[in-house]
Design a protein around this motif. Structure first.
Motif, PDB file in Angstrom:
ATOM      1  N   ARG A  63       0.198   4.749 -14.597  1.00 40.96           N
ATOM      2  CA  ARG A  63      -0.827   5.716 -14.194  1.00 40.96           C
ATOM      3  C   ARG A  63      -0.236   6.964 -13.543  1.00 40.96           C
ATOM      4  O   ARG A  63      -0.913   8.002 -13.455  1.00 40.96           O
ATOM      5  N   ALA A  64       0.984   6.862 -13.067  1.00 39.62           N
ATOM      6  CA  ALA A  64       1.578   7.972 -12.315  1.00 39.62           C
ATOM      7  C   ALA A  64       1.664   9.232 -13.167  1.00 39.62           C
ATOM      8  O   ALA A  64       2.065   9.187 -14.334  1.00 39.62           O
ATOM      9  N   ALA A  65       1.279  10.352 -12.567  1.00 43.34           N
ATOM     10  CA  ALA A  65       1.370  11.626 -13.277  1.00 43.34           C
ATOM     11  C   ALA A  65       2.806  12.117 -13.343  1.00 43.34           C
ATOM     12  O   ALA A  65       3.158  12.915 -14.217  1.00 43.34           O
ATOM     13  N   ASP A 121       5.797  13.537  -7.366  1.00 41.38           N
ATOM     14  CA  ASP A 121       6.046  14.595  -8.342  1.00 41.38           C
ATOM     15  C   ASP A 121       7.150  14.181  -9.306  1.00 41.38           C
ATOM     16  O   ASP A 121       7.183  14.633 -10.446  1.00 41.38           O
ATOM     17  N   LEU A 150       3.718   6.311  -5.217  1.00 44.39           N
ATOM     18  CA  LEU A 150       3.790   6.424  -6.668  1.00 44.39           C
ATOM     19  C   LEU A 150       2.666   7.304  -7.202  1.00 44.39           C
ATOM     20  O   LEU A 150       2.867   8.094  -8.128  1.00 44.39           O
ATOM     21  N   SER A 151       1.487   7.177  -6.602  1.00 42.65           N
ATOM     22  CA  SER A 151       0.356   7.997  -7.063  1.00 42.65           C
ATOM     23  C   SER A 151       0.507   9.458  -6.660  1.00 42.65           C
ATOM     24  O   SER A 151      -0.024  10.347  -7.332  1.00 42.65           O
ATOM     25  N   GLU A 152       1.240   9.705  -5.557  1.00 44.28           N
ATOM     26  CA  GLU A 152       1.403  11.073  -5.064  1.00 44.28           C
ATOM     27  C   GLU A 152       2.709  11.721  -5.532  1.00 44.28           C
ATOM     28  O   GLU A 152       2.931  12.907  -5.266  1.00 44.28           O
ATOM     29  N   GLU A 182       1.621  -1.125 -13.936  1.00 43.40           N
ATOM     30  CA  GLU A 182       0.398  -0.358 -14.152  1.00 43.40           C
ATOM     31  C   GLU A 182       0.386   0.897 -13.280  1.00 43.40           C
ATOM     32  O   GLU A 182      -0.047   1.971 -13.723  1.00 43.40           O
ATOM     33  N   ALA A 183       0.879   0.764 -12.046  1.00 48.33           N
ATOM     34  CA  ALA A 183       0.948   1.924 -11.155  1.00 48.33           C
ATOM     35  C   ALA A 183       1.902   2.974 -11.715  1.00 48.33           C
ATOM     36  O   ALA A 183       1.624   4.183 -11.650  1.00 48.33           O
ATOM     37  N   GLU A 230       0.831  -1.209   0.000  1.00 45.60           N
ATOM     38  CA  GLU A 230       0.000   0.000   0.000  1.00 45.60           C
ATOM     39  C   GLU A 230       0.861   1.252   0.000  1.00 45.60           C
ATOM     40  O   GLU A 230       0.526   2.250  -0.660  1.00 45.60           O
ATOM     41  N   LEU A 274       2.180   1.888  -3.585  1.00 43.82           N
ATOM     42  CA  LEU A 274       1.132   2.420  -4.464  1.00 43.82           C
ATOM     43  C   LEU A 274       0.807   3.873  -4.123  1.00 43.82           C
ATOM     44  O   LEU A 274       0.621   4.711  -5.020  1.00 43.82           O
ATOM     45  N   ARG A 275       0.769   4.163  -2.838  1.00 36.75           N
ATOM     46  CA  ARG A 275       0.406   5.524  -2.423  1.00 36.75           C
ATOM     47  C   ARG A 275       1.451   6.540  -2.880  1.00 36.75           C
ATOM     48  O   ARG A 275       1.109   7.576  -3.463  1.00 36.75           O
TER      49      ARG A 275
END
Length: 324
Positions: free
Chosen positions: A220-222, A192, A188-190, A216-217, A182, A185-186
């Motif tokens: 999806r990462a910005a 910069d 990577l999604s947050e 996949e993570a 978790e 994933l967190r």
């Protein structure tokens, strides 16, 4: 800003210290997170050993053995000698007495049902690391090497045989049942910025990317994803990554490793790639493949050079982000 590094081992530890030093010198409050390879982990004498995590932990805490590049400073190995004498530990894999304290604590917590992520948190709370470590997965995914003499755990192939036995391939046990932690994933999604450390592409970065859902993570990462080459002028900076690359049919070159990772636009993981000045000929071909490459000095010799490499990686990521 949140900076996320993916990797493991000594190369990753040196790079993360450079990122931390760059952040310190810049006076910013950037958060640093590291998604750590767990494929090197294994069981010895009933203890769960996590070499990549511990190299990072000790290096960031400033208690590592700088001469050997791994383990604790001022170490003794009396207990390890006794374990070998009792036949419960291989004599080719020495565990320091201080290091054993870490392994005993980790194993005790795991046997109590604590997740590996929580173990990382507890171990990291002892020292001011300047970074937060997250396991790539909470499940056990030990790396197995297929050789002409049969299947070996990665540690036996790497430490005992020094990668001299020709490898036919690498796989992670129970990888199909694993999932990203978790925490991984967190962050990577947050993130910069996401940086691939100059770690072994096959056995340090590879097991992280092999965890189902991790690619996949990243997709999806910005945040832009920038890697730092651990190959300079056709040679590996440290260790025996060339033996690993040969086993999977990848040339030992900065360009070939970047092409192995692939461009995110083409289903790979990279937006950018730092190569050493000696490999500047790789810049144009990689750009043609959708990977923005830049040639800079990459040797992590000291705090200054390591901080500069971190600065250059972040600068490339920033430029990529601005062009989006």
């Amino acid at each position: 800003m949140r900076i996320v590094v993916i990797g493991g081992g000594v190369g990753c530890a040196r790079f993360v210290r450079g990122v931390r030093e760059h952040v310190r010198r810049s006076g910013s409050s950037d958060a640093i997170d590291v998604v750590v390879n767990t494929g090197d982990d294994w069981w010895v004498s009933g203890l769960r050993i996590s070499p990549d995590h511990d190299s990072l932990l000790y290096a960031l805490a400033g208690v590592n053995d700088a001469e050997r590049g791994w383990g604790r400073a001022d170490e003794t190995e009396r207990v390890s000698s006794e374990l070998a004498a009792w036949g419960t530990a291989p004599d080719w894999f020495a565990l320091g007495d201080l290091d054993l304290g870490t392994h005993i604590a980790r194993t005790a917590w795991l046997r109590d049902g604590v997740s590996l992520s929580e173990v990382y948190r507890r171990l990291g709370a002892r020292w001011p690391l300047g970074a937060t470590l997250h396991p790539a997965t909470d499940q056990e995914i030990d790396t197995i090497v297929e050789t002409s003499e049969g299947s070996l755990h990665f540690q036996e192939w790497w430490v005992r045989h020094r990668a001299a036995l020709p490898a036919r391939g690498f796989a992670q046990r129970r990888i199909a049942e694993a999932r990203p932690s978790e925490g991984a994933l967190r962050v990577l999604s947050e993130a910069d910025v996401i940086l691939l450390a100059p770690s072994n592409p096959v056995v340090s970065i590879g097991p992280v990317l092999a965890v189902p859902g991790m690619r996949e993570a990243l997709g999806r990462a910005a945040a832009p994803v920038v890697g730092v080459s651990g190959v300079i002028d056709g040679g590996v900076v440290r260790g025996m990554a060339d033996a690993c690359l040969a086993a999977i049919g990848v040339e030992t070159s900065a360009r070939a490793v970047a092409e192995h990772y692939g461009s995110r636009d083409a289903g790979g993981v990279l937006d950018g790639w730092l190569v050493d000045e000696a490999d500047r000929d790789a810049v144009a071909p990689l750009a043609a493949r959708g990977i923005a490459a830049r040639a800079v000095p990459l040797w992590l010799r000291d705090a200054d050079s390591s901080a500069q490499v971190a600065h250059d990686a972040l600068a490339l990521a920033r430029d990529i982000g601005e062009r989006r």
